[in-house]
Each structure stands twice: as C-alpha cells, then as structure tokens.
Scaffold this active site. Structure first.
Site, PDB file in Angstrom:
ATOM      1  N   SER A  97       0.881  -1.175   0.000  1.00 43.42           N
ATOM      2  CA  SER A  97       0.000   0.000   0.000  1.00 43.42           C
ATOM      3  C   SER A  97       0.915   1.219   0.000  1.00 43.42           C
ATOM      4  CB  SER A  97      -0.897   0.004   1.242  1.00 43.42           C
ATOM      5  OG  SER A  97      -1.615  -1.189   1.335  1.00 43.42           O
ATOM      6  N   LYS A 172      -6.523   2.255  -2.833  1.00 42.50           N
ATOM      7  CA  LYS A 172      -6.285   1.489  -1.597  1.00 42.50           C
ATOM      8  C   LYS A 172      -6.276   2.414  -0.377  1.00 42.50           C
ATOM      9  CE  LYS A 172      -4.801  -1.301   1.543  1.00 42.50           C
ATOM     10  NZ  LYS A 172      -5.638  -2.291   2.202  1.00 42.50           N
ATOM     11  N   LYS A 241       0.066   5.236   8.107  1.00 38.22           N
ATOM     12  CA  LYS A 241       0.707   5.489   6.802  1.00 38.22           C
ATOM     13  C   LYS A 241      -0.345   5.587   5.701  1.00 38.22           C
ATOM     14  CE  LYS A 241       1.723   1.943   4.733  1.00 38.22           C
ATOM     15  NZ  LYS A 241       1.150   0.988   3.821  1.00 38.22           N
TER      16      LYS A 241
END
Ligand code: NAD
Length: 307
Positions: A97, A172, A241
């Site tokens: 990701s 994503k 993140k």
C-alpha cells in the site's frame, strides 16, 4: 505471449508470506527474500520455492518482481538494490500500500530500462491472503496487466483495474480511509453504549443486523477488540501510513479533507500513545482511555430504560 511463471517475491511479512505461498501452490517458480535473517529459508522449508541468497541473480533469472513492503520508501530502497538485475521486459508489481506519487516516480525511472511498473495493492487482510481471496486494485499498462493476470488470480478473487500506475494505490488508501473511519466510529459507539449500560457484545450483534453494520462491526469488534486479542495482523503504524497517503492524495488535488484529517489525527495519536508494534485494532484503547472504560467490562452507570 505466455504468462510469466518466474517470480521474485520481496517482503514476506504478514501478507507477503501467504501471498507468496499462493504463488508457489499455483505452480510458479518463486524466489523469496526478506530483510529478516532466516525468514526466506523458513519460507522455502515450509512452502517450497527458493530462498534468494543472491537477490540480484534471483531477479535476473525471473520475469516478474513483486514487492510487498511496508512503505514506498522500502520499495525505493529495494529497487535501488536490485537495479543491476532489472532488464528490458521485466515487470515489477508493487503490491504494497504505497504512495502513488512515489510509485509513479519509480515507474518513470525504470521505464528508461524497459522495465514496466504496475501497482496492485490488496485488501482483505491476512485471512483472505491465506485463502487467496484478496481484493486487488491495479494501476498501470493494460497489456502488462493481462500478462500477469494469472499471478494476480492466484492471490485474489476480485481484480479491479483502476487506471494509470499509482491509481491502485490511491484507491487502496481511500479504501482504508473509509475502513479506518468506520472502525473509529464503531468503537466510539460501543464506548458510549457501555457508559449508558448496554452490553457491547449485544450492541455488536444489533449493529450487524442493522444499518450501522460495516466491515469492522462484522470482522473486528468481537474478534479483536472485545476478545482483547488485538492481533488482526495489520499494524497500527501501517494504518497511519495509509491515512497519510489518502490525505496526501487529497492535498495534491486540492480536495477538502476535514473529516479525513481528524480521522488521521486520531489514529496517529493512538500510535503515539501506544508505541511501536501495535495492531491497528488496538486504537480502541485510545477511545477507552478518553472515556475511562474498558470495553467488555460491566460499567452499568445508567442502565437501559426498563420496558
Ligand atoms: P509486515 O511488516 O508484516 O511485512 C513487511 C515485510 O517486509 C517484513 O517481513 C520486513 O522484514 C520486510 N522488509 C522490510 N524492508 C525490506 C527490505 N529492504 N528488503 C526485504 N524485505 C524487507 O507488513 P504487512 O502487514 O505484510 O504489510 C505489507 C504491505 O501490505 C504494507 O504496505 C501494508 O500497508 C499492506 N497491507 C497489509 C495488510 C494486513 O492486513 N497486514 C492488508 C492489506 C495491505
């Protein structure tokens, strides 16, 4: 052109391990590599495939490189390390990701060598990686995606083509933004309910039979929060993140993100409060700490209205 069967899989952590296992089981010639000493050997002993003792040579000998690493920073470092093995016709699939802008920069750099970069991040967690049922969001050249389709189908059941390289990773991050917001709201509802005197187990059942249902109410509250296990296999730092990437995409395209920014702030605060190595479901402890309760412990302050 026949589908490539030789894969160098770099990053066999919580997700990479079961994903590479699926590739071995599908008949691919898989060489694995990980920064943790001995992990690649353990993998080869448990699942077959080869532990890549010389990564550049392993890359050279195969047509596809898959990266499943924590961040785009890790991917950049790995790509620099294997540069000597990359050649014309190689396909590099970043399944991490990652950050779309970083992936696009890598793709541009490698295109001068004739290497095609695709992004194919996944959703579904460790359980769906094990069963090969991941949702995969791809970005990049359609012809290259056609070529690696059998590899992706060994790992996932829903493979979406989102757009140009980096588009899968943008999607994503936005998926995880929705997921993170839903989880936070569900936990906060349990905290409020428990303060009122409701049983959070009963609340979870009711949410799952009602319009408040989401992936977290179905698959996380009872399993990882109320059980106090906090071991879903997806790190809290990785969620922070992902939320940072979602905000970065918003910022790059001048989209207003007030709620998303608050959501990220909450997750980042939990990461700061709880320290390193936490599962993402442990963020429930932040909501608990703010309210001074522990979910699942009876704290009948008010109690529901008697019928
Ligand atoms: P992880 O930390 O369990 O695994 C990452 C692996 O990469 C580790 O084994 C680490 O040793 C290895 N690594 C780091 N630097 C390396 C290097 N330079 N060379 C070789 N190996 C290196 O992380 P994960 O949970 O498997 O997640 C991987 C990616 O997938 C992340 O981007 C994450 O956000 C994403 N993701 C995770 C989940 C999940 O449920 N865990 C679900 C979907 C997507």
């Amino acid at each position: 052109m026949s589908a490539p069967r030789g894969v160098c899989f770099i990053g066999i952590g919580n997700m990479g391990w079961p994903m590479a296992t699926r590739l071995v089981q599908s008949g691919c010639d898989v060489a694995v590599s990980d920064a943790v000493a001995g992990r690649a050997d353990q993998f080869a002993q448990a699942n077959g495939g080869t532990a890549a003792s010389d990564l550049v040579a392993a890359v050279k000998a195969r047509d596809v490189v898959i990266t499943m690493l924590p961040t785009s920073g890790h991917v950049e470092a790995v790509v620099a390390g294997i540069a000597g093995g990359l050649r014309q016709g190689h396909i590099l699939i970043d399944m991490s990701s990652g950050a779309p802008a970083a992936t696009r920069a890598i793709a541009e750099r490698l295109s001068s060598k004739g290497v095609i970069v695709l992004d194919a991040p996944v959703s579904g967690g460790v359980s769906r990686a094990i069963t090969g049922d991941l949702a995969i969001m791809t970005g990049g050249d359609a012809e290259a995606l056609d070529r690696v389709d059998p590899l992706l189908k060994a790992m996932g059941t829903t493979i979406h083509r989102i757009g140009a390289v980096g588009a899968g990773q943008a999607m994503k991050a936005l998926n995880n933004l929705v997921s993170a917001g839903g989880f936070l709201m569900a936990v906060e509802a349990l905290v409020i309910g428990q303060q009122f005197g409701l049983d959070p187990h009963v609340m979870t059942d009711v949410l799952n039979a009602s319009t408040g249902m989401n992936n977290s109410t179905q698959k996380k509250l009872r399993q990882f929060v109320l059980s106090r296990k906090f071991d879903s296999g997806f790190g809290l730092d990785l969620m922070v993140k992902d939320l940072s990437i979602a905000l970065e995409v918003g910022r790059d395209h001048a989209a207003p993100t007030p709620l998303s920014a608050l959501c990220r702030e909450m997750w980042a605060s939990a990461a700061a409060m709880l320290g390193k190595g936490q599962d993402h479901t442990a963020i429930a402890k932040l909501s608990e700490a703010m309210a001074g309760v522990t979910l699942g412990e009876a704290t009948k302050k008010v109690g529901p209205t008697k019928a």
